[in-house]
Structures are given as C-alpha cells and as structure tokens.
Design an enzyme around this catalytic site. Structure first.
Site, PDB file in Angstrom:
ATOM      1  N   SER A  39      51.845  49.934  27.161  1.00 24.66           N
ATOM      2  CA  SER A  39      52.289  50.939  28.125  1.00 24.66           C
ATOM      3  C   SER A  39      53.619  51.564  27.740  1.00 24.66           C
ATOM      4  CB  SER A  39      52.417  50.302  29.512  1.00 24.66           C
ATOM      5  OG  SER A  39      53.314  49.207  29.475  1.00 24.66           O
TER       6      SER A  39
ATOM      7  N   GLU B 161      45.340  57.131  29.114  1.00 27.86           N
ATOM      8  CA  GLU B 161      46.364  57.813  28.326  1.00 27.86           C
ATOM      9  C   GLU B 161      46.137  57.517  26.847  1.00 27.86           C
ATOM     10  OE1 GLU B 161      51.041  58.488  29.266  1.00 27.86           O
ATOM     11  OE2 GLU B 161      50.403  56.403  29.080  1.00 27.86           O
TER      12      GLU B 161
ATOM     13  N   ASN C 249      54.464  56.353  32.297  1.00 27.05           N
ATOM     14  CA  ASN C 249      55.623  55.511  32.587  1.00 27.05           C
ATOM     15  C   ASN C 249      56.943  56.270  32.494  1.00 27.05           C
ATOM     16  OD1 ASN C 249      54.512  53.049  33.379  1.00 27.05           O
ATOM     17  ND2 ASN C 249      54.101  52.465  31.266  1.00 27.05           N
TER      18      ASN C 249
END
Length: 234
Positions: A61, A94, A132
């Site tokens: 992430s 993503e 993020n």
C-alpha cells in the site's frame, strides 16, 4: 450462494506453504506483511522458480515497487496491485507502474482486475500512490485533532460521516485498518518524502507502543469489547 456454488468456488482454491508450488502460475500477487526486505526476499525466491513470462505483483500500500522489481531478472514483469480492504467486496484496485513496468504487463493486470469485477486506477510508483496519499494525511489530521483536545473521537468522526456522508470517519477507519499499519505506512512515506503531512502524531506512536491497535486488539480510538460500543463514530 448454494452449496453447489460454494463447493465449486472452494475447489478452485489450493492452499500451500511451499513456494515451489507457485512455479506454474502466470500471475502471482504477493501479500506478505509490509516489510520491504521481506517483500524483496519473496520476489527473489519467486524469480528463481517461475517462468520468465510470469508476472509478479505486490499488494503493497505504500512501499516502492521498483525496489522489489530490481531484485528479479524481470523488472518489466513487476507491478503493484493494491487491493482495497475488504478485497472480496471493495471494488477499487490500484495498479502501480514502475519505470520498468511494460505496457503488456499493465494490460494483463487490467484484464485480471476486470475478471474480478474491479474498478481500476493507475498510479505511478511514488510514496503512498493515490489512495493512501489522500487518506493517510486525513487520518493523521483526525488523530492530531484528538491529540490537541479539539474534539472527541466521536465528534471528529461524526463531522465526516454526517457532514460528508462517509461510511467511516478518520479515527474509526484507522481502528479498522490497524493503528500499527497506519503508523508503519506514515513512517515509511515520511522517511522517503520528508513531507510533514505524513509525520505520525505522537499519540499514534504511543498507542501502537501500548498495543491499542484498533479492532484486532479490541481497543483503539474506540472500545470494541462491548457490542454497545461499535466505534462507528455515528
């Protein structure tokens, strides 16, 4: 779902603890804990046993995908595939392209994502990618507001759930994700960028040290030990 449908789905899943069993896979999505050294070690092992055409993807992430790619002999076949949690129901995927990721690799990843009914966004291999980069500063700002005594956790989250119609506020979302995960991600991004919006608040650091990690420990910014305290912030 019927019993027959369940049995069909389960028949497609094979569990193993041997990396060598992955040798015949065409695409591998690695989801080991967020340690760059561990991820590089896994990719190096996979690179040795998989055919050259196998695509290696990371579910990271926030960590730099290119640093995982260069330990392999196929950096053009490596990319990030960041599935949002919970992956079975969340529609967003993503895709993260490094400077080495080929167009063919990206196209294959897109087709795979489409087969899972995912909606995809494409990000460059920069710290925090897209999702993020937007959400972590928002979560950290919520923690800073609580730390400064500006408002209660409930009111901070209610300002978002009621004012913006979000399903969770920043503190409840941090509890859901895990305070340790958010802290690790914030530290990693801040160390690479020195961007102050990613500097983790002291309160977050102290709560992680105390083992108050959110849902998984029963207590974070909210208490989850009782069904009367769901911690939704609503």
């Amino acid at each position: 779902m019927s019993e027959e449908e369940k049995d069909i789905l389960l028949s497609r899943i094979t569990a193993t603890v041997n990396v060598s069993d992955l040798a015949g896979c065409e695409l591998i999505v690695k989801a080991v804990p967020e340690s760059l050294e561990l991820k590089k070690k896994v990719f190096a092992e996979l690179d040795k046993i998989c055919p050259q055409e196998t695509i290696l993807a990371s579910n990271t992430s926030c960590l730099p995908v290119i640093e995982m790619a260069v330990v392999t002999g196929r950096p053009e076949k490596v990319l990030g595939m960041h599935f949002m949690a919970p992956a079975p129901t969340d529609k967003l995927l993503e895709l993260v392209c490094t400077l080495k990721t080929s167009d063919e690799t990206l196209a294959t990843a897109r087709k795979f994502g489409e087969s899972l009914n995912k909606k995809m966004i494409i990000a460059r291999d920069t710290p925090a990618f897209i999702f993020n980069h937007l959400t972590i500063p928002w979560q950290l700002n919520g923690i800073r507001m609580l730390e400064a005594g500006i408002a209660s956790a409930e009111d901070i989250d209610a300002s978002v759930t009621l004012g913006l119609n979000y399903s969770l506020g920043p503190l409840a979302l941090t509890d859901y994700t895990g305070l340790d995960v958010i802290y690790m991600e914030a530290v990693s991004i801040y160390e690479e960028t020195k961007d102050s919006q990613f500097a983790p608040p002291l309160l977050l650091k102290r709560m992680v040290a105390a083992g108050l990690l959110g849902h998984k420990t029963g207590r974070g910014f909210y208490d989850y030990s009782s069904p009367d305290k769901p911690g939704t912030g609503k």
